[in-house]
Scaffold this motif. Structure first.
Motif, short mmCIF file in Angstrom:
data_model
loop_
_atom_site.label_atom_id
_atom_site.label_comp_id
_atom_site.label_asym_id
_atom_site.label_seq_id
_atom_site.Cartn_x
_atom_site.Cartn_y
_atom_site.Cartn_z
N ARG A 133 -49.46 -40.83 33.21
CA ARG A 133 -48.17 -41.54 33.27
C ARG A 133 -47.26 -41.01 32.17
O ARG A 133 -47.71 -40.31 31.27
N GLY A 134 -45.98 -41.35 32.28
CA GLY A 134 -45.04 -40.90 31.26
C GLY A 134 -44.45 -42.08 30.50
O GLY A 134 -44.22 -43.14 31.08
N TYR A 135 -44.24 -41.89 29.20
CA TYR A 135 -43.63 -42.93 28.38
C TYR A 135 -42.81 -42.28 27.29
O TYR A 135 -43.21 -41.25 26.72
N GLU A 136 -41.64 -42.85 27.00
CA GLU A 136 -40.76 -42.32 25.96
C GLU A 136 -40.52 -43.40 24.91
O GLU A 136 -40.12 -44.51 25.24
N ALA A 137 -40.82 -43.08 23.67
CA ALA A 137 -40.60 -44.00 22.56
C ALA A 137 -39.43 -43.50 21.73
O ALA A 137 -39.19 -42.29 21.64
N ALA A 138 -38.70 -44.41 21.11
CA ALA A 138 -37.52 -44.04 20.33
C ALA A 138 -37.49 -44.80 19.01
O ALA A 138 -37.90 -45.96 18.93
N LEU A 139 -36.98 -44.11 17.99
CA LEU A 139 -36.80 -44.69 16.67
C LEU A 139 -35.31 -44.89 16.44
O LEU A 139 -34.53 -43.93 16.52
N LEU A 140 -34.89 -46.11 16.17
CA LEU A 140 -33.48 -46.38 15.90
C LEU A 140 -33.15 -45.98 14.47
O LEU A 140 -33.94 -46.22 13.55
N LEU A 141 -31.97 -45.35 14.30
CA LEU A 141 -31.54 -44.84 13.00
C LEU A 141 -30.38 -45.66 12.46
O LEU A 141 -29.50 -46.09 13.22
N ASP A 142 -30.37 -45.84 11.14
CA ASP A 142 -29.26 -46.54 10.51
C ASP A 142 -28.04 -45.63 10.35
O ASP A 142 -26.91 -46.07 10.43
N GLY A 143 -28.29 -44.35 10.12
CA GLY A 143 -27.20 -43.39 9.92
C GLY A 143 -27.41 -42.15 10.76
O GLY A 143 -28.06 -42.19 11.80
N ASN A 144 -26.86 -41.03 10.28
CA ASN A 144 -26.96 -39.77 11.02
C ASN A 144 -28.07 -38.86 10.53
O ASN A 144 -28.29 -37.79 11.07
N ASP A 145 -28.78 -39.26 9.49
CA ASP A 145 -29.77 -38.39 8.87
C ASP A 145 -31.12 -38.52 9.55
O ASP A 145 -31.75 -39.58 9.53
N LYS A 146 -31.56 -37.44 10.19
CA LYS A 146 -32.90 -37.40 10.75
C LYS A 146 -33.76 -36.35 10.05
O LYS A 146 -34.81 -35.95 10.54
N GLY A 147 -33.27 -35.91 8.88
CA GLY A 147 -34.04 -34.96 8.09
C GLY A 147 -34.30 -33.67 8.84
O GLY A 147 -33.43 -33.15 9.54
N ASP A 148 -35.52 -33.18 8.73
CA ASP A 148 -35.88 -31.93 9.40
C ASP A 148 -36.62 -32.18 10.71
O ASP A 148 -37.30 -31.29 11.24
N ILE A 149 -36.49 -33.37 11.25
CA ILE A 149 -37.17 -33.69 12.52
C ILE A 149 -36.44 -33.00 13.67
O ILE A 149 -35.21 -33.06 13.77
N ASP A 150 -37.21 -32.34 14.51
CA ASP A 150 -36.65 -31.59 15.64
C ASP A 150 -36.41 -32.55 16.81
O ASP A 150 -37.21 -32.67 17.73
N ALA A 151 -35.30 -33.25 16.76
CA ALA A 151 -34.95 -34.21 17.81
C ALA A 151 -33.44 -34.37 17.84
O ALA A 151 -32.77 -34.26 16.82
N VAL A 152 -32.92 -34.65 19.01
CA VAL A 152 -31.48 -34.84 19.19
C VAL A 152 -31.14 -36.31 18.97
O VAL A 152 -31.79 -37.20 19.53
N ILE A 153 -30.13 -36.57 18.14
CA ILE A 153 -29.67 -37.94 17.95
C ILE A 153 -28.84 -38.37 19.16
O ILE A 153 -27.90 -37.69 19.56
N LYS A 154 -29.23 -39.48 19.76
CA LYS A 154 -28.51 -40.03 20.90
C LYS A 154 -27.83 -41.33 20.49
O LYS A 154 -28.26 -41.99 19.55
N PHE A 155 -26.77 -41.68 21.22
CA PHE A 155 -25.97 -42.86 20.87
C PHE A 155 -25.74 -43.72 22.10
O PHE A 155 -25.48 -43.19 23.19
N GLN A 156 -25.87 -45.01 21.91
CA GLN A 156 -25.54 -45.94 23.00
C GLN A 156 -24.53 -46.96 22.53
O GLN A 156 -24.67 -47.54 21.45
N ASN A 157 -23.50 -47.19 23.34
CA ASN A 157 -22.48 -48.19 23.03
C ASN A 157 -23.03 -49.60 23.25
O ASN A 157 -24.12 -49.78 23.79
N ARG A 158 -22.25 -50.59 22.84
CA ARG A 158 -22.64 -51.98 23.07
C ARG A 158 -22.86 -52.21 24.56
O ARG A 158 -22.10 -51.72 25.40
N GLN A 159 -23.93 -52.94 24.88
CA GLN A 159 -24.30 -53.12 26.28
C GLN A 159 -24.94 -54.49 26.47
O GLN A 159 -25.70 -54.97 25.63
N ASN A 160 -24.65 -55.12 27.60
CA ASN A 160 -25.28 -56.39 27.95
C ASN A 160 -26.60 -56.17 28.66
O ASN A 160 -26.72 -55.27 29.51
N TYR A 161 -27.58 -56.99 28.31
CA TYR A 161 -28.91 -56.93 28.91
C TYR A 161 -29.40 -58.34 29.23
O TYR A 161 -28.99 -59.31 28.59
#
Length: 229
Positions: A137-165
């Motif tokens: 099976r497939g699963y994707e986990a994500a770490l929420l960031l306070d700022g723009n700094d992801k150090g030397d981690i090879d990952a693309v920073i993604k952004f989501q606007n305010r959303q109702n759930y």
């Protein structure tokens, strides 16, 4: 036969009192009470009417199980989730949740983030051979960031606007696993259906996700979300 209990749950999910349901179905409140107690069943015409009202089949009304109460920690709520930034990691394996979350936890440790906010969702890009032959099976986990700094981690920073759930909170089961997650999604979808709430389909929005394993008073919980219009 589960009709009485199912009717009571669907009525409460829709926010109706017995009196209001009685008015909509042109019967007395006492009749609604008897239906919910299981002492009598509606005529077939009323069953069709109830099915249309609650967006389910007669078979589901009579034989289904809408009783999620023993599995759910909280009532369903509509919440506005603030904008957030995140980096994510997807895994395809026999136990993808554990692998993906462990990887993201290492990111959090590397970035020296205390009490990381980790979310996750099913990763759909799994081949039929992986799914059927290898039971992967497939699963994707994500770490929420306070700022723009992801150090030397090879990952693309993604952004989501305010959303109702729509949101529901689960309490960890005695066995230590959230085996009730599929029923949590089913409960949310049932709530959306009977209240005429549409699921949001937008590539820029996480359509659904789980807020992973957070502790409150030495008990673990999980929040389950579905994006709505």
């Amino acid at each position: 036969m589960n009709f009485g209990k199912n009717l009571q749950i669907l009525r409460k999910m829709s926010g109706m009192t017995q009196e209001e349901l009685a008015e909509k179905t042109n019967v007395s409140r006492q009749t609604i009470s008897k239906w919910e107690l299981g002492s009598i069943l509606p005529e077939i015409e009323k069953l069709f009417e109830l099915g249309e009202m609650f967006h389910c089949t007669i078979d589901e009304l009579l034989k289904g199980n809408f009783d999620y109460s023993h599995q759910l920690y909280s009532d369903i709520k509509i919440v506005s989730v603030a904008p957030f930034k995140y980096i994510s990691y997807a895994v395809v394996s026999c136990e993808p949740e554990e692998d993906a979350i462990a990887h993201v936890e290492r990111w959090a440790k590397h970035l020296r983030i205390e009490n990381p906010y980790i979310i996750g969702w099913d990763f759909s890009h799994v081949s039929q051979e992986q799914r059927n032959k290898y039971h992967m099976r497939g699963y994707e986990a994500a770490l929420l960031l306070d700022g723009n700094d992801k150090g030397d981690i090879d990952a693309v920073i993604k952004f989501q606007n305010r959303q109702n759930y729509v949101k529901i909170t689960l309490k960890e089961t005695a066995g230590g696993e959230f085996s009730v997650i599929p029923n949590a999604y089913k409960a949310l979808k049932t709530y959306m259906s009977i209240n005429g709430i549409k699921e949001k389909r937008d590539p820029a929005v996480l359509s659904c996700y789980e807020y992973e394993y957070y502790d409150t008073n030495n008990t673990k919980f999980m929040d389950v979300f579905i994006a709505i219009e």
